[in-house]
Design a protein around this motif. Structure first.
Motif, PDB file in Angstrom:
ATOM      1  N   LYS A  32      69.920   6.050 -17.113  1.00 26.90           N
ATOM      2  CA  LYS A  32      69.616   5.217 -17.422  1.00 26.90           C
ATOM      3  C   LYS A  32      70.555   4.206 -17.843  1.00 26.90           C
ATOM      4  N   THR A  33      71.107   4.381 -18.434  1.00 21.94           N
ATOM      5  CA  THR A  33      72.876   3.794 -18.739  1.00 21.94           C
ATOM      6  C   THR A  33      73.780   3.473 -17.135  1.00 21.94           C
ATOM      7  N   LEU A  34      73.456   4.362 -15.879  1.00 25.26           N
ATOM      8  CA  LEU A  34      73.873   3.476 -15.324  1.00 25.26           C
ATOM      9  C   LEU A  34      74.063   2.122 -15.079  1.00 25.26           C
ATOM     10  N   GLN A  35      72.133   2.447 -15.291  1.00 23.72           N
ATOM     11  CA  GLN A  35      71.331   1.398 -14.858  1.00 23.72           C
ATOM     12  C   GLN A  35      71.511   0.120 -15.472  1.00 23.72           C
ATOM     13  N   GLN A  36      71.774   0.157 -16.573  1.00 22.77           N
ATOM     14  CA  GLN A  36      71.830  -1.048 -17.738  1.00 22.77           C
ATOM     15  C   GLN A  36      73.362  -1.193 -17.284  1.00 22.77           C
ATOM     16  N   ALA A  37      73.944  -0.640 -17.017  1.00 24.77           N
ATOM     17  CA  ALA A  37      75.328  -1.441 -16.314  1.00 24.77           C
ATOM     18  C   ALA A  37      75.692  -2.143 -15.436  1.00 24.77           C
ATOM     19  N   VAL A  38      74.995  -1.433 -14.691  1.00 20.60           N
ATOM     20  CA  VAL A  38      74.610  -1.987 -13.033  1.00 20.60           C
ATOM     21  C   VAL A  38      73.689  -3.740 -13.455  1.00 20.60           C
ATOM     22  N   ASP A  39      72.749  -3.716 -14.092  1.00 17.69           N
ATOM     23  CA  ASP A  39      71.972  -4.802 -14.352  1.00 17.69           C
ATOM     24  C   ASP A  39      72.661  -5.856 -15.151  1.00 17.69           C
ATOM     25  N   ASN A  40      73.550  -5.779 -16.420  1.00 19.24           N
ATOM     26  CA  ASN A  40      74.312  -6.379 -17.266  1.00 19.24           C
ATOM     27  C   ASN A  40      74.966  -7.006 -15.570  1.00 19.24           C
ATOM     28  N   ILE A  41      75.816  -6.141 -14.556  1.00 21.37           N
ATOM     29  CA  ILE A  41      76.699  -6.998 -13.714  1.00 21.37           C
ATOM     30  C   ILE A  41      76.107  -7.481 -12.974  1.00 21.37           C
ATOM     31  N   ARG A  42      74.278  -7.374 -12.802  1.00 13.48           N
ATOM     32  CA  ARG A  42      74.351  -8.447 -12.167  1.00 13.48           C
ATOM     33  C   ARG A  42      73.926  -9.489 -12.444  1.00 13.48           C
ATOM     34  N   LEU A  43      73.457  -9.008 -13.456  1.00 20.05           N
ATOM     35  CA  LEU A  43      73.240 -11.162 -14.567  1.00 20.05           C
ATOM     36  C   LEU A  43      74.652 -11.721 -14.478  1.00 20.05           C
ATOM     37  N   PHE A  44      75.977 -11.443 -14.275  1.00 23.13           N
ATOM     38  CA  PHE A  44      76.950 -12.503 -14.467  1.00 23.13           C
ATOM     39  C   PHE A  44      77.169 -12.519 -12.533  1.00 23.13           C
ATOM     40  N   SER A  45      76.801 -11.573 -11.664  1.00 22.70           N
ATOM     41  CA  SER A  45      76.982 -11.742  -9.949  1.00 22.70           C
ATOM     42  C   SER A  45      76.555 -12.784  -9.172  1.00 22.70           C
ATOM     43  N   GLU A  46      77.471 -13.112  -8.235  1.00 23.74           N
ATOM     44  CA  GLU A  46      76.585 -14.787  -7.389  1.00 23.74           C
ATOM     45  C   GLU A  46      75.344 -14.712  -7.312  1.00 23.74           C
ATOM     46  N   GLU A  47      74.315 -13.663  -7.420  1.00 24.61           N
ATOM     47  CA  GLU A  47      73.245 -13.978  -6.654  1.00 24.61           C
ATOM     48  C   GLU A  47      72.329 -13.824  -7.731  1.00 24.61           C
ATOM     49  N   ARG A  48      72.951 -14.852  -9.051  1.00 25.12           N
ATOM     50  CA  ARG A  48      71.711 -14.762  -9.663  1.00 25.12           C
ATOM     51  C   ARG A  48      70.528 -15.806 -10.041  1.00 25.12           C
ATOM     52  N   SER A  49      70.551 -16.683  -8.358  1.00 25.22           N
ATOM     53  CA  SER A  49      69.015 -16.852  -7.963  1.00 25.22           C
ATOM     54  C   SER A  49      68.754 -16.795  -6.804  1.00 25.22           C
ATOM     55  N   VAL A  50      68.393 -15.548  -6.302  1.00 18.08           N
ATOM     56  CA  VAL A  50      68.240 -14.714  -5.621  1.00 18.08           C
ATOM     57  C   VAL A  50      67.515 -13.877  -6.203  1.00 18.08           C
ATOM     58  N   VAL A  51      65.775 -13.294  -5.874  1.00 16.44           N
ATOM     59  CA  VAL A  51      65.186 -13.033  -6.421  1.00 16.44           C
ATOM     60  C   VAL A  51      64.309 -11.729  -5.197  1.00 16.44           C
ATOM     61  N   THR A  52      64.089 -10.547  -5.525  1.00 15.69           N
ATOM     62  CA  THR A  52      64.035  -9.667  -5.128  1.00 15.69           C
ATOM     63  C   THR A  52      61.593  -9.800  -5.511  1.00 15.69           C
ATOM     64  N   VAL A  53      61.706  -9.639  -4.041  1.00 14.85           N
ATOM     65  CA  VAL A  53      59.842  -9.553  -4.348  1.00 14.85           C
ATOM     66  C   VAL A  53      59.100  -8.516  -3.911  1.00 14.85           C
ATOM     67  N   CYS A  54      58.444  -7.460  -4.275  1.00 17.96           N
ATOM     68  CA  CYS A  54      57.207  -6.474  -3.796  1.00 17.96           C
ATOM     69  C   CYS A  54      55.973  -6.753  -3.777  1.00 17.96           C
TER      70      CYS A  54
END
Length: 311
Positions: A77-99
């Motif tokens: 859970k901690t690792l996932q939160q860290a990755v999510d925090n990185i994603r917030l500042f990634s170059e893919e801020r405009s990418v949305v993954t939908v299923c």
């Protein structure tokens, strides 16, 4: 870090331990049960200790596994939160993954995507179609951590909307009517005449314990044809639709999903007696505290589309 076993083996162990089933773990991770078993055996060999007791069609945790699971679960859970925090500042801020369920993704979302791009020109929608978005029963065990683990921002689920830690919003009810080609429909004027036809059955709907298929539709019509139906089963709604379009039989379809086919007269409603199902389409996302802005925009767009006159 050099003493840690491979991360993939640990992640498979965490899911298998939490679900207490290699089959359920495989479904959640979208791999085969054999892949789960292989990674668990490799992890046991690496650590030199058994983690599971194998029974017929189920597994149980050994004391070593039970001792490790709480910290491992929190660690992921901690690792996932860290990755999510990185994603917030990634170059893919405009990418949305939908299923979404395959039929809904193909027949409802795709034809409307140009309107989302008109609203958000900078966006990039990565749309996935999966039957894993279909709930089999009430009190679903689907939760937000599964969205995060799969890298999904927004999911449209077909089910009952009772999710543990999510705030589902209903997009569309599931109302089904008999449909077929014009050639087939023109010769069918009564419920009795339908019962003599080949009936196409989307097995997606049979995943529910509360089934909503031909048997239930005929019961609703107080018909005597409930025990002698000639059905052809298909693995998903898209296959069922293709069979109907080629004149192989009748399907139970949603007028909201099959607007294009009805408007082009590729299909016609045979008897306009809708069967209202308990299941519906719901949109879920990570929630207001973890939801990225582009995900919020896509979720709100879905709700706007569902509320529009031609949705």
């Amino acid at each position: 870090m050099s003493r840690l076993p491979p991360m993939i083996a640990l992640s498979y162990f965490e899911v298998a331990s939490r679900t207490k089933s290699f089959a359920k773990a495989a479904q959640e991770l979208n791999v085969t049960p054999a892949a789960i078993s292989h990674q668990i055996k490799a992890l046991e060999a690496y650590l030199g200790v058994e983690l599971f007791v194998r029974h017929h069609r189920r597994v149980s945790l050994t004391p070593a596994a039970r001792a490790a699971l709480p910290e491992l679960h929190e660690g992921f859970k901690t690792l996932q939160q860290a990755v999510d925090n990185i994603r917030l500042f990634s170059e893919e801020r405009s990418v949305v993954t939908v299923c979404a369920e395959p039929l809904f993704a193909t027949k409802w979302i795709v034809p409307r995507l140009h309107r989302f791009y008109a609203r958000c020109p900078e966006a990039e929608v990565r749309l996935q179609a999966s039957l894993h978005t279909v709930d089999k029963c009430r009190n679903s065990d689907f939760e937000g951590s599964q969205l995060k683990r799969a890298g999904i921002d927004v999911s449209v689920r077909l089910g009952y909307g009772d999710y543990k830690d999510l705030a589902p919003q209903r997009l569309m009810t599931l109302d089904l009517v008999p449909m077929g080609t014009a050639e087939l429909a023109s010769s069918l004027k009564s419920t009795e005449s339908l019962g003599k036809q080949t009936l196409l059955w989307d097995s997606t709907l049979s995943r529910f314990k509360d089934s909503c298929g031909w048997h239930e539709w005929f019961l609703q019509q107080a018909s005597e044809h409930t025990g002698s139906l000639r059905e052809l089963r298909f693995g998903n709604g898209l296959l069922t639709l293709e069979a109907a379009l080629s004149g192989q039989g009748l399907l139970l379809g949603s007028k909201a999903l099959l607007q294009a086919e009805l408007a082009a007269e590729k299909l016609q409603v045979v008897i306009d007696h809708p069967m209202h199902c308990d299941q519906a389409y719901y949109v879920v996302s990570a929630g207001p505290n973890n939801e990225r802005d582009i995900a919020r925009q896509f979720r709100e767009w879905l709700l706007d589309e569902a509320g529009s006159p031609d949705a």
